[in-house]
Scaffold this active site. Structure first.
Site, PDB file in Angstrom:
ATOM      1  CE  LYS A   1      -2.309  -0.958   3.786  1.00  0.00           C
ATOM      2  NZ  LYS A   1      -1.696  -2.254   4.124  1.00  0.00           N
TER       3      LYS A   1
ATOM      4  NE  ARG B   1       2.668  -5.487  10.858  1.00  0.00           N
ATOM      5  CZ  ARG B   1       3.568  -5.348   9.895  1.00  0.00           C
ATOM      6  NH1 ARG B   1       4.706  -6.004   9.951  1.00  0.00           N
ATOM      7  NH2 ARG B   1       3.342  -4.554   8.884  1.00  0.00           N
TER       8      ARG B   1
ATOM      9  NE  ARG C   1       6.832  -1.261   8.956  1.00  0.00           N
ATOM     10  CZ  ARG C   1       5.582  -1.065   8.540  1.00  0.00           C
ATOM     11  NH1 ARG C   1       5.370  -0.479   7.381  1.00  0.00           N
ATOM     12  NH2 ARG C   1       4.563  -1.480   9.255  1.00  0.00           N
TER      13      ARG C   1
ATOM     14  NE  ARG D   1       7.301  -3.527   4.891  1.00  0.00           N
ATOM     15  CZ  ARG D   1       5.997  -3.310   5.085  1.00  0.00           C
ATOM     16  NH1 ARG D   1       5.313  -2.605   4.215  1.00  0.00           N
ATOM     17  NH2 ARG D   1       5.400  -3.811   6.149  1.00  0.00           N
TER      18      ARG D   1
ATOM     19  NE  ARG E   1      -3.478  -1.277  10.416  1.00  0.00           N
ATOM     20  CZ  ARG E   1      -2.410  -0.736   9.843  1.00  0.00           C
ATOM     21  NH1 ARG E   1      -2.383   0.543   9.629  1.00  0.00           N
ATOM     22  NH2 ARG E   1      -1.397  -1.500   9.491  1.00  0.00           N
TER      23      ARG E   1
HETATM   24  P1  AMP Z   1       1.470   0.495   8.932  1.00  0.00           P
HETATM   25  O1  AMP Z   1       2.661   1.328   8.650  1.00  0.00           O
HETATM   26  O2  AMP Z   1       0.213   1.028   8.303  1.00  0.00           O
HETATM   27  O3  AMP Z   1       1.700  -0.958   8.615  1.00  0.00           O
HETATM   28  O4  AMP Z   1       1.211   0.574  10.498  1.00  0.00           O
HETATM   29  C1  AMP Z   1       2.174   0.098  11.426  1.00  0.00           C
HETATM   30  C2  AMP Z   1       1.529  -0.091  12.781  1.00  0.00           C
HETATM   31  O5  AMP Z   1       1.048   1.162  13.280  1.00  0.00           O
HETATM   32  C3  AMP Z   1       0.318  -1.018  12.818  1.00  0.00           C
HETATM   33  O6  AMP Z   1       0.664  -2.384  12.909  1.00  0.00           O
HETATM   34  C4  AMP Z   1      -0.387  -0.515  14.083  1.00  0.00           C
HETATM   35  O7  AMP Z   1       0.278  -0.954  15.249  1.00  0.00           O
HETATM   36  C5  AMP Z   1      -0.170   0.995  13.977  1.00  0.00           C
HETATM   37  N1  AMP Z   1      -1.255   1.638  13.196  1.00  0.00           N
HETATM   38  C6  AMP Z   1      -1.096   2.346  12.050  1.00  0.00           C
HETATM   39  N2  AMP Z   1      -2.265   2.809  11.625  1.00  0.00           N
HETATM   40  C7  AMP Z   1      -3.201   2.390  12.510  1.00  0.00           C
HETATM   41  C8  AMP Z   1      -4.609   2.527  12.603  1.00  0.00           C
HETATM   42  N3  AMP Z   1      -5.299   3.204  11.673  1.00  0.00           N
HETATM   43  N4  AMP Z   1      -5.247   1.919  13.643  1.00  0.00           N
HETATM   44  C9  AMP Z   1      -4.556   1.243  14.582  1.00  0.00           C
HETATM   45  N5  AMP Z   1      -3.230   1.071  14.557  1.00  0.00           N
HETATM   46  C10 AMP Z   1      -2.544   1.622  13.519  1.00  0.00           C
END
Ligand code: AMP
Length: 249
Positions: A43, A204, A192, A159, A120
């Protein structure tokens, strides 16, 4: 990478009191999009490509949390959020929503937006619909990236992120010019924190199935869902996205 001056997204990443370095491009048609899909499906990469072509701003909630990581003055809610992130759990809806609501001007921005990693949960999706209605704005589409789970896991484990310019690569596909270093700026690549160990990745993916996958039906029922096969190169997926968006609008 495009040679265009990239918006630093300062208002989004650092908070509403900070101005973005590059004002939004004056465009006739600001695109307002949401990206859905499992973690690791690509994404963020698609959001970057969409941003370059459609000139909207990449609004990633995960990026806001990562940007807050080194900050000495973290609020207790942000410190707790970073702990959730490390474990692969979702940050509580109330924390996420407060953060997005504070940044409502990024949602209103005349350059448009592509939301990546938000919403989310159904509660977040309902809150976003409320904000959009209040601002008299509408989404142009919700792109849902689809990929078999084995390929998602392979993408997550390969990644790598540049510590300097934050560009995202895969370790082997396509091969890097110099292994371990960024093709764009030469910075060192790292993994990451939540892309390993396997147990965190598993959490996740389970969280995605339980809490986020229901959004597919939510947006389908609003007539906004556009499903995109995410196999192949990022550019191929991007071309599919663009065609599907043009067909739907
Ligand atoms: P991402 O970079 O989108 O994969 O997000 C990394 C982590 O940030 C996720 O696994 C969650 O722990 C937290 N996170 C990011 N966006 C959200 C969201 N909209 N709701 C809840 N947790 C989030």
């Amino acid at each position: 990478m495009s040679n265009e001056i990239k918006n630093d997204r300062a208002s989004w990443l650092k908070g509403p009191e900070v101005e973005c370095s590059v004002p939004p491009t004056q465009i006739d048609r600001p695109w307002r999009l949401v990206l859905l899909g499992a973690p690791g499906v690509g994404k963020g990469t698609q959001a970057d490509l969409i941003t370059q072509r459609l000139h909207c701003c990449h609004l990633s909630t995960g990026d806001v949390f990562r940007a807050a990581k080194g900050n000495d003055h973290q609020t207790p809610a942000m410190a707790a959020a970073l702990q959730c992130m490390k474990q692969g759990a979702l940050v509580p809806d109330s924390t996420v929503w407060e953060m997005v609501r504070e940044r409502a001007r990024c949602v209103r921005c005349r350059g448009g937006f592509v939301l990546d990693g938000f919403p989310r949960t159904l509660a977040q999706a309902n809150a976003l619909q409320g904000l959009l209605e209040q601002e008299k704005l509408q989404l142009d589409g919700v792109l849902n990236y689809e990929l078999p789970v084995a390929e998602v896991v392979a993408r997550i484990s390969g990644r790598r992120v540049c510590g300097k310019c934050k560009a995202v690569f895969h370790e082997t596909q396509p091969p890097l010019r110099v292994r371990g270093y960024c093709d764009h700026c030469g910075g060192q690549l790292t993994q990451r924190e939540d892309d390993r160990p396997e147990a965190v990745v598993k959490v996740r993916l389970e969280v995605y199935e339980r809490d986020t996958a229901p959004l597919i039906e939510f947006y389908r029922s609003l007539g906004l869902l556009i499903s995109i096969p995410a196999h192949g190169t990022p550019e191929e997926t991007f071309e599919r996205s663009l065609k599907a968006l043009q067909a739907a609008n």
